[in-house]
Write a protein that holds these residues in place. Sequence first.
Motif, PDB file in Angstrom:
ATOM      1  N   MET A   1       1.000  -0.969  -0.172  1.00 33.95           N
ATOM      2  CA  MET A   1      -0.050  -0.169   0.180  1.00 33.95           C
ATOM      3  C   MET A   1       0.917   1.075  -0.190  1.00 33.95           C
ATOM      4  O   MET A   1       1.799   1.325   0.611  1.00 33.95           O
ATOM      5  CB  MET A   1      -0.951   0.129   1.254  1.00 33.95           C
ATOM      6  N   VAL A   3       1.890   5.098   0.824  1.00 35.87           N
ATOM      7  CA  VAL A   3       1.309   5.794   1.985  1.00 35.87           C
ATOM      8  C   VAL A   3       1.569   7.851   1.417  1.00 35.87           C
ATOM      9  O   VAL A   3       2.488   7.967   1.031  1.00 35.87           O
ATOM     10  CB  VAL A   3       2.472   5.777   2.929  1.00 35.87           C
ATOM     11  N   GLU A  70      -0.659   6.741  11.784  1.00 36.89           N
ATOM     12  CA  GLU A  70      -0.349   5.994  10.675  1.00 36.89           C
ATOM     13  C   GLU A  70      -1.926   5.770  10.731  1.00 36.89           C
ATOM     14  O   GLU A  70      -3.054   4.680  11.947  1.00 36.89           O
ATOM     15  CB  GLU A  70       0.217   4.875  10.603  1.00 36.89           C
ATOM     16  N   THR A  71      -3.081   5.599   9.912  1.00 33.69           N
ATOM     17  CA  THR A  71      -3.926   4.955   9.691  1.00 33.69           C
ATOM     18  C   THR A  71      -4.170   4.982   8.225  1.00 33.69           C
ATOM     19  O   THR A  71      -3.533   5.063   7.534  1.00 33.69           O
ATOM     20  CB  THR A  71      -5.157   6.084  10.250  1.00 33.69           C
ATOM     21  N   ARG A  72      -5.304   4.975   7.699  1.00 37.11           N
ATOM     22  CA  ARG A  72      -5.845   5.168   6.275  1.00 37.11           C
ATOM     23  C   ARG A  72      -6.532   6.145   6.035  1.00 37.11           C
ATOM     24  O   ARG A  72      -6.609   7.146   6.662  1.00 37.11           O
ATOM     25  CB  ARG A  72      -7.236   4.343   5.750  1.00 37.11           C
ATOM     26  N   ALA A  73      -5.438   7.039   4.723  1.00 36.49           N
ATOM     27  CA  ALA A  73      -5.842   8.195   4.606  1.00 36.49           C
ATOM     28  C   ALA A  73      -7.379   8.527   4.345  1.00 36.49           C
ATOM     29  O   ALA A  73      -8.026   7.427   3.640  1.00 36.49           O
ATOM     30  CB  ALA A  73      -5.325   8.474   2.815  1.00 36.49           C
ATOM     31  N   ALA A  77      -7.998   6.173  -1.483  1.00 31.32           N
ATOM     32  CA  ALA A  77      -8.044   5.184  -1.630  1.00 31.32           C
ATOM     33  C   ALA A  77      -7.186   4.478  -1.854  1.00 31.32           C
ATOM     34  O   ALA A  77      -6.621   4.831  -2.779  1.00 31.32           O
ATOM     35  CB  ALA A  77      -9.667   4.668  -1.982  1.00 31.32           C
ATOM     36  N   GLY A  78      -6.946   3.712  -0.911  1.00 30.58           N
ATOM     37  CA  GLY A  78      -6.308   2.863  -1.016  1.00 30.58           C
ATOM     38  C   GLY A  78      -4.607   2.809  -0.852  1.00 30.58           C
ATOM     39  O   GLY A  78      -3.908   2.469  -0.748  1.00 30.58           O
ATOM     40  N   PHE A  79      -4.863   4.009  -0.333  1.00 25.92           N
ATOM     41  CA  PHE A  79      -3.454   5.092   0.412  1.00 25.92           C
ATOM     42  C   PHE A  79      -3.269   4.400   1.871  1.00 25.92           C
ATOM     43  O   PHE A  79      -4.233   5.338   2.410  1.00 25.92           O
ATOM     44  CB  PHE A  79      -2.934   6.232   0.028  1.00 25.92           C
ATOM     45  N   ALA A  80      -2.147   4.903   2.284  1.00 28.42           N
ATOM     46  CA  ALA A  80      -2.425   5.252   4.134  1.00 28.42           C
ATOM     47  C   ALA A  80      -1.722   6.017   4.610  1.00 28.42           C
ATOM     48  O   ALA A  80      -1.303   6.915   3.617  1.00 28.42           O
ATOM     49  CB  ALA A  80      -0.889   3.697   4.389  1.00 28.42           C
ATOM     50  N   PRO A 119     -10.478   9.408   9.450  1.00 26.37           N
ATOM     51  CA  PRO A 119     -10.016   7.910  10.440  1.00 26.37           C
ATOM     52  C   PRO A 119      -8.362   9.059  11.726  1.00 26.37           C
ATOM     53  O   PRO A 119      -8.993   8.101  12.672  1.00 26.37           O
ATOM     54  CB  PRO A 119      -9.237   7.306   9.054  1.00 26.37           C
TER      55      PRO A 119
END
Length: 138
Positions: A1, A3, A70-73, A77-80, A119
Amino acid sequence: MRVITVSAICFERADGAVLTVRKRGTSAWMLPGGKPEPGETAAECAVREVREELGVEIALERIEPMGDFETRAANEAGFALRASVFRTRDAIEPRAQAEIEAVRWIVPAIGVEDEAEAPLNREHVFPLLLAELAAAER
């Protein structure tokens, strides 16, 4: 993934509310901030971004580290997301400018349940603020 690395500032009002912003063309509310430019420290990035996005001038010595998370963007979509978050209780008068469409102050106890919040806020920043508040009330 892949970042995305960002820096942000958690502006805390005396009543406990936190400033969140929404970028044009998106639905998620997030802390003001953005991506660093080459050679820029995380703190320098956060200060520059709030100046550009909100017209808020804040000195580096007026912010303190809150944490690296650290989390999801929220909007990619599909990015940390890797975020260096700073905090300040300095009173400000933000103005939505540049890519910012709207600003709002939200109480962490409400924001932690608001699915429109990013998030980073719901999973990390708001729970940390709520834990600090609970500890201070003991």
